[in-house]
Structures are given as C-alpha cells and as structure tokens.
Design a protein around this motif. Structure first.
Motif, PDB file in Angstrom:
ATOM      1  N   LEU A 106     -13.835  20.624  -1.875  1.00  0.00           N
ATOM      2  CA  LEU A 106     -14.210  21.266  -3.134  1.00  0.00           C
ATOM      3  C   LEU A 106     -14.444  22.755  -2.935  1.00  0.00           C
ATOM      4  N   ALA A 107     -15.081  23.129  -1.826  1.00  0.00           N
ATOM      5  CA  ALA A 107     -15.308  24.540  -1.535  1.00  0.00           C
ATOM      6  C   ALA A 107     -13.989  25.286  -1.367  1.00  0.00           C
ATOM      7  N   VAL A 108     -12.980  24.633  -0.771  1.00  0.00           N
ATOM      8  CA  VAL A 108     -11.668  25.257  -0.600  1.00  0.00           C
ATOM      9  C   VAL A 108     -11.015  25.498  -1.959  1.00  0.00           C
ATOM     10  N   ILE A 109     -11.017  24.483  -2.822  1.00  0.00           N
ATOM     11  CA  ILE A 109     -10.388  24.641  -4.137  1.00  0.00           C
ATOM     12  C   ILE A 109     -11.154  25.662  -4.978  1.00  0.00           C
ATOM     13  N   ASP A 110     -12.486  25.635  -4.920  1.00  0.00           N
ATOM     14  CA  ASP A 110     -13.274  26.656  -5.614  1.00  0.00           C
ATOM     15  C   ASP A 110     -12.851  28.055  -5.172  1.00  0.00           C
ATOM     16  N   ALA A 111     -12.718  28.250  -3.862  1.00  0.00           N
ATOM     17  CA  ALA A 111     -12.342  29.559  -3.340  1.00  0.00           C
ATOM     18  C   ALA A 111     -10.949  29.956  -3.814  1.00  0.00           C
ATOM     19  N   SER A 112     -10.017  29.002  -3.845  1.00  0.00           N
ATOM     20  CA  SER A 112      -8.645  29.300  -4.264  1.00  0.00           C
ATOM     21  C   SER A 112      -8.575  29.685  -5.732  1.00  0.00           C
ATOM     22  N   GLU A 113      -9.524  29.225  -6.530  1.00  0.00           N
ATOM     23  CA  GLU A 113      -9.552  29.527  -7.965  1.00  0.00           C
ATOM     24  C   GLU A 113     -10.465  30.719  -8.285  1.00  0.00           C
ATOM     25  N   GLY A 114     -11.095  31.279  -7.280  1.00  0.00           N
ATOM     26  CA  GLY A 114     -11.942  32.450  -7.498  1.00  0.00           C
ATOM     27  C   GLY A 114     -13.299  32.149  -8.083  1.00  0.00           C
ATOM     28  N   VAL A 115     -13.730  30.900  -8.023  1.00  0.00           N
ATOM     29  CA  VAL A 115     -15.001  30.511  -8.640  1.00  0.00           C
ATOM     30  C   VAL A 115     -16.197  31.296  -8.077  1.00  0.00           C
ATOM     31  N   PRO A 116     -16.295  31.489  -6.749  1.00  0.00           N
ATOM     32  CA  PRO A 116     -17.487  32.179  -6.223  1.00  0.00           C
ATOM     33  C   PRO A 116     -17.498  33.678  -6.497  1.00  0.00           C
ATOM     34  N   LEU A 117     -16.381  34.250  -6.941  1.00  0.00           N
ATOM     35  CA  LEU A 117     -16.275  35.700  -7.085  1.00  0.00           C
ATOM     36  C   LEU A 117     -16.618  36.140  -8.505  1.00  0.00           C
ATOM     37  N   PRO A 118     -17.330  37.264  -8.641  1.00  0.00           N
ATOM     38  CA  PRO A 118     -17.656  37.749  -9.990  1.00  0.00           C
ATOM     39  C   PRO A 118     -16.422  38.118 -10.802  1.00  0.00           C
ATOM     40  N   ASP A 119     -15.326  38.495 -10.121  1.00  0.00           N
ATOM     41  CA  ASP A 119     -14.098  38.842 -10.828  1.00  0.00           C
ATOM     42  C   ASP A 119     -13.011  37.800 -10.614  1.00  0.00           C
ATOM     43  N   GLY A 120     -13.406  36.584 -10.243  1.00  0.00           N
ATOM     44  CA  GLY A 120     -12.433  35.506 -10.051  1.00  0.00           C
ATOM     45  C   GLY A 120     -11.837  35.047 -11.368  1.00  0.00           C
ATOM     46  N   ASN A 121     -10.754  34.283 -11.289  1.00  0.00           N
ATOM     47  CA  ASN A 121     -10.019  33.893 -12.495  1.00  0.00           C
ATOM     48  C   ASN A 121     -10.562  32.663 -13.197  1.00  0.00           C
ATOM     49  N   TYR A 122     -11.285  31.800 -12.475  1.00  0.00           N
ATOM     50  CA  TYR A 122     -11.696  30.521 -13.051  1.00  0.00           C
ATOM     51  C   TYR A 122     -13.176  30.228 -12.858  1.00  0.00           C
TER      52      TYR A 122
END
Length: 245
Positions: A106-122
C-alpha cells in the motif's frame, strides 16, 4: 499507447511473473483498493513493486462494481499518458479489479500516486457501501474499498459531466484536435504527445494547466470522500486497519 496495460481475464494471485489461482477472495489482513487504471495491470503492479524492492504476492479479484465509472484524470502523467481516474456514477455497473495490499504494498502504491506529497496527483479515499457496491464473484459484498481520487479533477464531456476514458490513442488524438495550446506543447499526434511528455515534469505541468485554463475540467464527484489526512479506520473486520499516512 497501451495504457492502462493488459488486465487479467479472471481473478488471480500475482506472484512475480505468474498469475496463480486464488485460495480465497477476501483477505482480512490486507487493504482492498479499487483499481480503475494501470493498477489493475499485473505488468504495471510488478513494475511499481520492483522499483521499491517489494516482491510479495498481490491478490487481484475481479468484481462487479456499482456507482463508479472510469473517467479521465485532469493531469498529464510524467509517464507520457493521461491516466484514468474514478468518477461518481450512480446506476453504472461495470467489471473492475480489487487489489488486496499489505502495508508495504500500500505504501508503494500511495507513493506512485503521489499521496504523501503536498503537490501529488491523487488522494486515497474510502468509498463506502452502499454508495459504491462491490460484489465479488462468490456474491460477497464488501463494505467499501479504497480508491485514488485525482486532486486536479477529471475531464468533462462538454456538458460538465465526467467523460469516460476511451483508451490512450483516441483520447490523446481528440485532445490534440480540440486544443491548439496542447498541439503547441505536445505535437500533432498521440505518439508525439507521449514522447514529449514522458519524463518532462515541467511540460506535463504546463499541459495540466492547459486543461484548467481551457475549462476542460470538472469534479469527479468523489471529492466528498477526501478527508484531511487519515484519522482512523472506516470500520472493522473487512474494513481493515486505519490507512497509512
């Protein structure tokens, strides 16, 4: 051009290069994630996991889903395509995949979708039943599932309703035909669009801004499920533990 990649015909356990039979459809020790794009492609899942050195198997379950459809994300991906994104679609029924992820996956998929980033896409959200009904092949109905909602919104069909994703080549061809600004940035063909966009973050960001500036963007209808960071589990049992932050 082949985005979102090949989906399996049936449920299975993704283990390296193999898709094996499943011994069960529900995995109480894992998190269910509804996949509407390349996260339902075994090749893409393997690629994402390999990037982080994760090799554990992933159960993939084909499900009958009501209340959600596959829309078009209102951003240009650095991978060179315009991705899929879930949209609110009451009354719509279609076949999608639920992937069951452990904490590391789940952490890998979150990272790939930009979830942890303030300017992420998802953002990762919890889609609850009965607004979204997910029925497994044996008739089991899940109480809900996680999904990734685009922070930029989705593209509309001209009536402000979310449009469906027709596949990469027809989508990019249509977008380029309709927008001079996109042609100036990405060229006149789907192949040129993809080649120019790939690995050029600044160009992708400019293309994303064009979507907004030309008023091609609308809400997915699922924004109401976005919470200001995760505060706890949506339930117990099949709802599983609180999502990662």
């Amino acid at each position: 051009m082949r985005y979102p990649g090949s989906w399996p015909r049936e449920s299975g356990l993704l283990d390296g290069d193999r898709l094996l039979p499943l011994d069960r459809l529900v995995h109480e020790d894992r998190v269910p994630v509804l996949a509407v794009g390349s996260n339902a492609s075994p090749g893409q899942l393997r690629y994402k996991m390999d990037e982080f050195g994760v090799s554990s198997p992933i159960p993939m379950v084909r499900a009958r889903v009501s209340g959600v459809d596959v829309g078009v994300s209102a951003h240009v991906s650095r991978m060179g395509y315009v991705s899929a994104s879930p949209v609110d679609a009451p009354g719509t029924v279609r076949e999608l995949f639920v992937i069951w992820l452990d904490a590391e996956q789940l952490a890998v998929i979150d990272a790939s979708e930009g979830v942890p980033l303030p300017d992420g896409n998802y953002d990762r959200v919890w889609l609850p039943s009965p607004a979204v009904r997910i029925e497994l092949p044996d008739g089991t109905a899940l109480p809900g599932s996680h999904a990734y909602v685009n922070r930029h919104g989705v593209l509309h069909d001209g009536t402000r309703a979310p449009r469906g994703h027709p596949g990469q080549r027809p989508l990019l061809t249509e977008l380029l035909l309709r927008s001079r600004a996109l042609r100036e940035l990405f060229g006149v063909s789907a192949e040129q669009f993809s080649a120019r966009a790939r690995a050029d973050p600044a160009l992708c960001a400019r293309g994303t801004r064009v979507f907004a500036e030309e008023r091609l963007v609308t809400a997915s209808g699922l924004e109401r499920y976005v919470r200001s960071r995760w505060t706890g589990s949506p339930g117990t049992g099949l709802s599983l533990p609180p999502p990662l932050t």
